[in-house]
Enzyme design. Sequence first.
Site, PDB file in Angstrom:
ATOM      1  N   TRP A   1       0.842  -1.178   0.192  1.00 52.95           N
ATOM      2  CA  TRP A   1       0.161   0.126  -0.102  1.00 52.95           C
ATOM      3  C   TRP A   1       0.877   1.235   0.184  1.00 52.95           C
ATOM      4  O   TRP A   1       0.814   2.075  -0.663  1.00 52.95           O
ATOM      5  CB  TRP A   1      -0.928  -0.059   1.071  1.00 52.95           C
ATOM      6  CG  TRP A   1      -1.778  -1.076   1.125  1.00 52.95           C
ATOM      7  CD1 TRP A   1      -2.249  -2.199   2.119  1.00 52.95           C
ATOM      8  CD2 TRP A   1      -2.578  -1.779  -0.118  1.00 52.95           C
ATOM      9  NE1 TRP A   1      -3.107  -3.002   1.800  1.00 52.95           N
ATOM     10  CE2 TRP A   1      -3.516  -2.814   0.473  1.00 52.95           C
ATOM     11  CE3 TRP A   1      -2.905  -1.271  -1.175  1.00 52.95           C
ATOM     12  CZ2 TRP A   1      -4.258  -3.297  -0.278  1.00 52.95           C
ATOM     13  CZ3 TRP A   1      -3.838  -1.740  -2.019  1.00 52.95           C
ATOM     14  CH2 TRP A   1      -4.803  -2.957  -1.657  1.00 52.95           C
TER      15      TRP A   1
ATOM     16  N   ASP B   1      -1.595   6.593   6.344  1.00 53.87           N
ATOM     17  CA  ASP B   1      -2.661   5.657   6.034  1.00 53.87           C
ATOM     18  C   ASP B   1      -2.814   4.891   7.212  1.00 53.87           C
ATOM     19  O   ASP B   1      -2.195   4.190   7.584  1.00 53.87           O
ATOM     20  CB  ASP B   1      -2.396   4.790   4.628  1.00 53.87           C
ATOM     21  CG  ASP B   1      -3.158   3.716   4.456  1.00 53.87           C
ATOM     22  OD1 ASP B   1      -4.314   3.679   5.120  1.00 53.87           O
ATOM     23  OD2 ASP B   1      -3.072   3.195   3.530  1.00 53.87           O
TER      24      ASP B   1
ATOM     25  N   LYS C   1     -12.173  -1.566   6.538  1.00 51.27           N
ATOM     26  CA  LYS C   1     -11.278  -2.577   7.284  1.00 51.27           C
ATOM     27  C   LYS C   1     -11.927  -2.876   8.801  1.00 51.27           C
ATOM     28  O   LYS C   1     -12.277  -3.479   9.211  1.00 51.27           O
ATOM     29  CB  LYS C   1      -9.748  -2.147   7.228  1.00 51.27           C
ATOM     30  CG  LYS C   1      -9.306  -1.983   5.798  1.00 51.27           C
ATOM     31  CD  LYS C   1      -9.116  -3.324   5.242  1.00 51.27           C
ATOM     32  CE  LYS C   1      -8.928  -2.857   3.782  1.00 51.27           C
ATOM     33  NZ  LYS C   1      -7.475  -2.423   3.123  1.00 51.27           N
TER      34      LYS C   1
HETATM   35  C1  PLP Z   1      -6.927  -2.048   1.940  1.00 50.02           C
HETATM   36  C2  PLP Z   1      -5.961  -0.888   2.011  1.00 50.02           C
HETATM   37  C3  PLP Z   1      -5.894  -0.041   1.020  1.00 50.02           C
HETATM   38  C4  PLP Z   1      -6.679   0.140  -0.079  1.00 50.02           C
HETATM   39  O1  PLP Z   1      -8.056   0.429   0.029  1.00 50.02           O
HETATM   40  P1  PLP Z   1      -8.977   0.517  -1.167  1.00 50.02           P
HETATM   41  O2  PLP Z   1     -10.310   1.198  -0.537  1.00 50.02           O
HETATM   42  O3  PLP Z   1      -9.374  -0.738  -1.727  1.00 50.02           O
HETATM   43  O4  PLP Z   1      -8.572   1.453  -2.353  1.00 50.02           O
HETATM   44  C5  PLP Z   1      -4.862   0.991   1.391  1.00 50.02           C
HETATM   45  N1  PLP Z   1      -4.329   0.975   2.540  1.00 50.02           N
HETATM   46  C6  PLP Z   1      -4.366   0.075   3.459  1.00 50.02           C
HETATM   47  C7  PLP Z   1      -3.641   0.069   4.590  1.00 50.02           C
HETATM   48  C8  PLP Z   1      -5.148  -0.708   3.359  1.00 50.02           C
HETATM   49  O5  PLP Z   1      -5.407  -2.054   4.368  1.00 50.02           O
END
Ligand code: PLP
Length: 360
Positions: free
Chosen positions: A101, A171, A195
């Site tokens: 990511w 993030d 998540k």
């Molecule tokens: C799942 C995830 C993403 C990607 O998210 P999308 O909404 O599918 O674009 C980015 N960063 C982390 C840490 C993730 O777990």
Amino acid sequence: MSRVYNFSAGPACLPEEVLKEAAAEMMDYKGTGTSVMEMSHRSKAFQDIMDEAEKDLRDLMNIPDNYKVLFIQGGGHVQFAMVPMNLMKNKVADYVITGQWAKKACKEAALYGEAKAVASSEDEVFSYIPDCSDLPIDDNADYLYICMNNTIYGTVFHELPNTKGKDLVADISSCFLSGPLDVSKFGILWGGVQKNVGPAGVAIAIVREDLIGEALPGTPTMLKYSTYAESGSLYNTPPCYTIYICGKVFKWLKKTGGLEAMQKRNEEKAKILYDFLDQSRLFRNPVRKQDRSLMNVTFVTGDKELDAKFVKEAEAAGFINLKGHRTVGGMRASIYNAMPKEGVEKLVEFMKAFEEREAK
Ligand SMILES: *Cc1c(COP(=O)(O)O)cnc(C)c1O
């Protein structure tokens, strides 16, 4: 009704209490005679949902007044782009590469300027968090970017990097609301909600006000943080139902003791699983101990066929989505806020029995 223990990394399990409440309100939300899905986003009923969701999130995370809370469509991948488009004035940004990511975010930023990897743990399949105490941060860097919890590899920053005065962007998708966090240490915190917070469809960005309003020329209206900040995230139709469920999850978190209590429960749950893995004759966790995630616990047997057998038998026994990310294989148990302790205990019981049968 038959529910399973769902260890999906995302979209992930939600608190049953929240699902039941939403079900009860499906046909008639608080006397409106409609479901939230059918409601105008300009109605008072929906404005109240937005306002309460923001207020509850501010309470939970202790968000200072000089930060905006923005509800944005497009998920994590749109934030990979929005961060550089809104912050990269000097056209330089530094990234710590701790997994896919962060790597994808860095690659996206490279579309707008010079995006540099100032540290990486790719040399050991992202199984640790690199030393971030003295990074070669560029004098002109507009920000330093990290992915706080690495969903795929099961690592987490237990300590924040030394940013040498630069703004930190993080993030927090897969550790969102898993425990307390000092918001004032960050320029931007953002997380996709699917998540640990709600259904897919929204990323929440918590942005310090002075970072809003200087997007790069040519940035589309819907990709400017200012558009969301100035309209209360209601410039156009937002994902109303997702926001409504997030709001319910915020209330559930408040009712169950807030983020400190949540952190404690998460530590307890993760300990059950890691303690078992550390003494297992069959399974092991590939992550450096001090960098272990409380949310995503990865494990392998060392034998691909046996891993596949485990995943299959687990599913038949009601423990679903334990297969590791397609890029790394093995297994992964995502044990987010909504996973009850009982689910982790039962999984460990199942793993013990599998080990009895299979370990030589
Ligand atoms: C799942 C995830 C993403 C990607 O998210 P999308 O909404 O599918 O674009 C980015 N960063 C982390 C840490 C993730 O777990």
